[in-house]
Design an enzyme around this catalytic site. Structure first.
Site, PDB file in Angstrom:
ATOM      1  N   HIS A  17       0.839  -1.204   0.000  1.00 49.80           N
ATOM      2  CA  HIS A  17       0.000   0.000   0.000  1.00 49.80           C
ATOM      3  C   HIS A  17       0.876   1.258   0.000  1.00 49.80           C
ATOM      4  CE1 HIS A  17      -3.145  -2.575   2.301  1.00 49.80           C
ATOM      5  NE2 HIS A  17      -3.564  -2.447   1.061  1.00 49.80           N
ATOM      6  N   LYS A  41     -15.941  -7.354   5.467  1.00 46.94           N
ATOM      7  CA  LYS A  41     -14.658  -8.057   5.594  1.00 46.94           C
ATOM      8  C   LYS A  41     -14.315  -8.373   7.058  1.00 46.94           C
ATOM      9  CE  LYS A  41     -11.853  -7.008   1.515  1.00 46.94           C
ATOM     10  NZ  LYS A  41     -10.586  -6.400   1.059  1.00 46.94           N
ATOM     11  N   ARG A  91      -1.755  -6.355  -8.471  1.00 46.64           N
ATOM     12  CA  ARG A  91      -0.791  -7.428  -8.236  1.00 46.64           C
ATOM     13  C   ARG A  91      -1.009  -8.549  -9.241  1.00 46.64           C
ATOM     14  NH1 ARG A  91      -2.723  -7.830  -2.196  1.00 46.64           N
ATOM     15  NH2 ARG A  91      -4.549  -7.227  -3.376  1.00 46.64           N
ATOM     16  N   SER A 129      -2.887  -7.954   2.738  1.00 45.62           N
ATOM     17  CA  SER A 129      -3.280  -7.783   4.146  1.00 45.62           C
ATOM     18  C   SER A 129      -3.806  -9.093   4.736  1.00 45.62           C
ATOM     19  CB  SER A 129      -4.370  -6.712   4.259  1.00 45.62           C
ATOM     20  OG  SER A 129      -3.888  -5.468   3.834  1.00 45.62           O
TER      21      SER A 129
END
Ligand code: ADP
Length: 162
Positions: A17, A41, A91, A129
């Site tokens: 990030h 989440k 990514r 994460s």
């Protein structure tokens, strides 16, 4: 003045990030980091904790960088911030399908705001994460993936949770 929004959950904030923020800040006059509530989440850190974490991590960064919470449609948030650009990190292949679809739908919602992707730095590609949390929960070291302060936050959370 060109304003960009970089949205995310940042649960927790990683070196991936931070790299996107550092590079993205060069592309705009002002970068607003949008921290989502994202209850779906079930985050490890509360919104207030994530806001404080992101603010601390970007405090010494060059350029104008703001940190704002949001709990609305991303395009509405971006519009309210006066942004013309949404920044996302990409990514390898894992992010592509989701990001491609989201950028497409967002463009249908508001074609005045463009989504811009930065390729993840090769050395930071694997960092996510979700995996950082998983590794930490099993007692693994996460110091290659996050700053020392974030590693301490995660250790504190896990210590308190035990
Ligand atoms: P979200 O819930 O919106 O996916 P994240 O905090 O997981 O929020 O990610 C925010 C943005 O940062 C996304 O665009 C994601 O692709 C990007 N990102 C996450 N990890 C990395 C990384 N290691 N390198 C580059 N970009 C990343």
């Amino acid at each position: 003045m060109r304003i960009g929004v970089y949205p995310g959950t940042f649960d927790p904030m990683t070196l991936g990030h931070l790299d996107i923020i550092r590079r993205g800040a060069h592309l705009v006059d002002k970068l607003v980091i949008g921290v989502t509530t994202n209850p779906s989440k079930s985050p490890m850190f509360s919104l207030a904790e994530r806001l404080a974490m992101v603010r601390r991590e970007v405090a010494d960064m060059a350029g104008e960088v703001g940190v704002v919470e949001f709990d609305s449609l991303l395009m509405d948030f971006a519009e309210a911030q006066g942004a013309t650009l949404i920044l996302r990190g990409l990514r390898a292949v894992a992010d592509f399908e989701y990001e491609y679809q989201m950028a497409g739908m967002n463009q249908q919602l508001n074609d005045r705001i463009e989504t811009v992707f930065l390729m993840a730095d090769v050395s930071l590609q694997p960092i996510a994460s979700r995996l950082v949390k998983e590794i930490a929960r099993y007692g693994g070291r996460i110091d290659k993936f996050v700053t020392p302060a974030v590693a301490a936050d995660v250790a504190q959370y896990l210590g308190a949770a035990r």
